[in-house]
Write an enzyme that holds these catalytic residues in place. Sequence first.
Site, mmCIF file in Angstrom:
data_model
loop_
_atom_site.group_PDB
_atom_site.id
_atom_site.type_symbol
_atom_site.label_atom_id
_atom_site.label_comp_id
_atom_site.label_asym_id
_atom_site.label_seq_id
_atom_site.Cartn_x
_atom_site.Cartn_y
_atom_site.Cartn_z
ATOM 1 N N HIS A 86 20.864 29.910 8.619
ATOM 2 C CA HIS A 86 21.021 28.443 8.878
ATOM 3 C C HIS A 86 19.666 28.074 9.508
ATOM 4 C CE1 HIS A 86 22.080 30.209 12.996
ATOM 5 N NE2 HIS A 86 21.411 29.024 13.284
ATOM 6 N N HIS A 92 19.790 19.196 16.837
ATOM 7 C CA HIS A 92 20.798 20.293 17.230
ATOM 8 C C HIS A 92 20.634 20.534 18.785
ATOM 9 C CE1 HIS A 92 22.972 24.341 17.831
ATOM 10 N NE2 HIS A 92 21.913 24.731 17.995
#
Length: 270
Positions: A86, A92
């Site tokens: 990923h 994030h």
Amino acid sequence: MTAKTSPTDLFRRLALGLCGLALSACAPSLLDTLQARRIVDLSHPLAVDIPHWPGFPPATRTTLYDYPQAGFKAEQYCHVGQWGTHIDPPGHFFAQLRMLDAIPAGEMLMPLVVIDVHRQVAANPDYTVKLADILAWEHRHGPIPPGSFVALRTDWSKRWPDQAKMLNADAQGVKHYPGWSLEPLKYLYETRKITASGHETTDTDPGLSTSKDDYSLESYILGTNHYQVELLAHLDAVPEAGAVALVVWPNVEHGTGFPVRILALVDPAP
């Protein structure tokens, strides 16, 4: 024919034109060039029960329609963004930095650099990459190109899909797996101006650090407004230098992470 164009001139122009057409016909197309390359998939297959960061809930896969009743099959997948191989975009960790849809497609195609420390890791699972490892690569291959994708080869992905082996925790719950360290990361991002980096483990930081909830190295990378890819595979099948990395992910609006398909395009052996 005009008065200014002699038969000789006309023939010369026609000959040059035919030569140009012949050269164009013989020249390899972009498709020919790409198809001549060997393609290595650097991502793991996406599944429900695969290694992941321990703080994430399990994934689920539910059949909504099936062939006997509906004449087709459709499934619902539920997983966190950071599932399987990923991407972690800067958003994030940092709300003010780039999310998935803000990363341009130009940052998906990059020179691939593989830093190979698998022998050091075999001797010491807590090994962290050193600046000397990067400089040794440059001694062999020259300066790391700007805009590269730098992948850390540890061969830790050979433990896939065993979660316990990936985390490699001792009796006290302390995890022992390799990772990056700050000095080489700063050299790569600030001096060599790479685009992104990746690794085979669940985290940028080594297990000894994440066991103490220390994710400062991942924070450093994302804080530079660059992205990273975790849980890479098959780095033993690509050369240290000369390949091209293609990283693709869905264009998720304001996405904070998602599974990726990452391919290495490798020149065929002479």
